[in-house]
Design an enzyme around this catalytic site. Structure first.
Site, mmCIF file in Angstrom:
data_model
loop_
_atom_site.group_PDB
_atom_site.id
_atom_site.type_symbol
_atom_site.label_atom_id
_atom_site.label_comp_id
_atom_site.label_asym_id
_atom_site.label_seq_id
_atom_site.Cartn_x
_atom_site.Cartn_y
_atom_site.Cartn_z
ATOM 1 N N CYS A 61 31.632 71.861 87.444
ATOM 2 C CA CYS A 61 30.486 71.010 87.743
ATOM 3 C C CYS A 61 30.147 71.044 89.229
ATOM 4 O O CYS A 61 29.286 70.310 89.689
ATOM 5 C CB CYS A 61 30.750 69.569 87.319
ATOM 6 S SG CYS A 61 32.103 68.790 88.198
ATOM 7 N N GLY A 69 36.440 71.369 94.443
ATOM 8 C CA GLY A 69 37.404 70.436 93.875
ATOM 9 C C GLY A 69 36.973 69.849 92.552
ATOM 10 O O GLY A 69 37.650 68.969 92.022
ATOM 11 N N CYS A 70 35.843 70.264 92.014
ATOM 12 C CA CYS A 70 35.434 69.707 90.714
ATOM 13 C C CYS A 70 35.077 70.810 89.730
ATOM 14 O O CYS A 70 34.335 70.592 88.795
ATOM 15 C CB CYS A 70 34.263 68.742 90.872
ATOM 16 S SG CYS A 70 32.814 69.482 91.616
ATOM 17 N N GLY A 71 35.621 72.006 89.934
ATOM 18 C CA GLY A 71 35.528 73.069 88.947
ATOM 19 C C GLY A 71 34.120 73.438 88.559
ATOM 20 O O GLY A 71 33.250 73.637 89.401
#
Length: 271
Positions: A112, A108-110
C-alpha cells in the site's frame, strides 16, 4: 478440479407465486500464484484454463517476458483453493526477488506504500502498429462473441476476453468470473500458442478500467473493443500507450475514444 459452473436448487418467485427449480451458477476458488516457493498474489477465479491464467498473469505483470521463462509449472489442489506453482529462469527469479525486497523497503507499509502507487501507474510500451480494421469487421467480431461464451451461456454471470483478427474472426476466447482473470487467461493462451497479437483486436465483455488497458498494452495488442464504457483514466492510458480504444460497442454501433485512425469505413487496409 472443480467444474467452472454447477447447478444448484433454487426457488423462483414471480407475480404468480413461487416454484422450485435449479440454476447454473459460476464456481470461484482462491487461486494462489507462487514463484520459486513464494506467493505473489491470491485471486478469486474460475477453475478453468489455469495454466493460461498463470502464464498470462506472469506476462501482463511483467514477471516474465516469454512463457519459456517459466521453467516448471505445477497445479496443486488444496481443500481451500488451488496453488499455481511456477519456477522461473534464474534471471527472472532474481529480478522478482529484488522487486519484492524493494517493495517491502523504505515505505514500511508494503503493497500500500509509494511503490505500489508506482506499480499501479507503471510505464507501458507504446504500440505504434499501423494495423487497420473496418467497422464491419468490428461488428462481425462482436456478433461472434456470444455463441462462443459457453460458460456464460449456462450462467449468465461470466466475463469473457477474446482476440480477433480481420479475415479470421475470433481466434481465442477465455471466460472467468473476474474480467481481469479472463484477460490474463487470454494473454496466456495467445502467448502459449505463439499468436501474433500486433495484428488484431482484444474484445472485452466488461467495462474498460485502467488495468485492462495496461494488460492489453503488455500483451502488445493495439486495439481494444469493449461492450461497456471506459473510465477516464483508461482513456488517458490508452491514448498514451498508442492503443485504439473502442467502447460501448453494441450491435447498432460503437464509440471510438483514442487513436481513431485504425478504424476504416470498410476493409481498406490491413497491415
Amino acid at each position: 478440479m472443480q467444474p467452472p459452473f454447477l447447478r444448484v436448487p433454487r426457488t423462483l418467485w414471480r407475480a404468480e407465486g413461487a416454484s422450485a427449480g435449479e440454476r447454473a451458477i459460476p464456481e470461484e476458488v482462491a487461486v494462489a500464484l507462487t514463484y520459486d516457493g513464494s506467493t505473489q498474489a491470491v485471486m478469486m477465479a474460475t477453475p478453468s484454463d489455469l495454466e493460461d491464467f498463470a502464464v498470462g498473469f506472469s506476462l501482463s505483470e511483467g514477471i516474465i517476458q516469454h512463457p519459456s521463462e517459466i521453467e516448471r509449472f505445477e497445479i496443486v489442489e488444496q481443500a481451500i483453493g488451488v496453488e499455481l506453482r511456477m519456477w522461473l529462469a534464474a534471471s527472472r527469479g532474481q529480478a522478482l526477488a529484488s522487486r519484492r525486497r524493494y517493495m517491502a523497503g523504505p515505505t514500511g507499509c508494503g503493497l500500500c506504500g509509494i511503490d505500489s502507487l508506482s506499480e499501479a501507474m507503471r510505464s507501458l510500451p507504446f504500440l505504434g502498429e499501423a494495423m487497420r480494421v473496418s467497422a464491419s469487421e468490428i461488428r462481425a467480431a462482436l456478433a461472434a462473441l456470444a455463441p462462443l461464451q459457453l460458460f456464460n451461456r449456462e450462467t449468465h454471470a461470466m466475463h469473457a476476453a477474446a482476440f480477433a483478427r480481420a479475415g479470421e474472426g475470433v481466434v481465442a476466447l477465455r471466460e472467468d468470473v473476474g474480467r481481469h482473470n479472463a484477460l490474463d487467461k487470454l494473454c496466456g493462451a495467445l502467448a502459449r500458442g505463439g499468436v501474433d497479437v500486433a495484428s488484431g483486436m482484444v474484445l472485452l465483455t466488461s467495462r474498460v478500467s485502467v488495468e485492462m488497458v495496461q494488460k492489453t498494452a503488455m500483451m502488445g495488442a493495439p486495439l481494444i473493443v469493449a461492450v461497456s464504457a471506459p473510465t477516464a483514466l483508461a482513456v488517458r492510458t490508452a491514448e498514451a500507450a498508442g492503443i485504439t480504444l473502442v467502447a460501448i460497442a453494441r450491435g447498432d454501433g460503437f464509440e471510438v475514444f483514442t487513436h481513431p485512425d485504425r478504424i476504416a469505413e470498410e476493409a481498406a487496409a490491413h497491415v
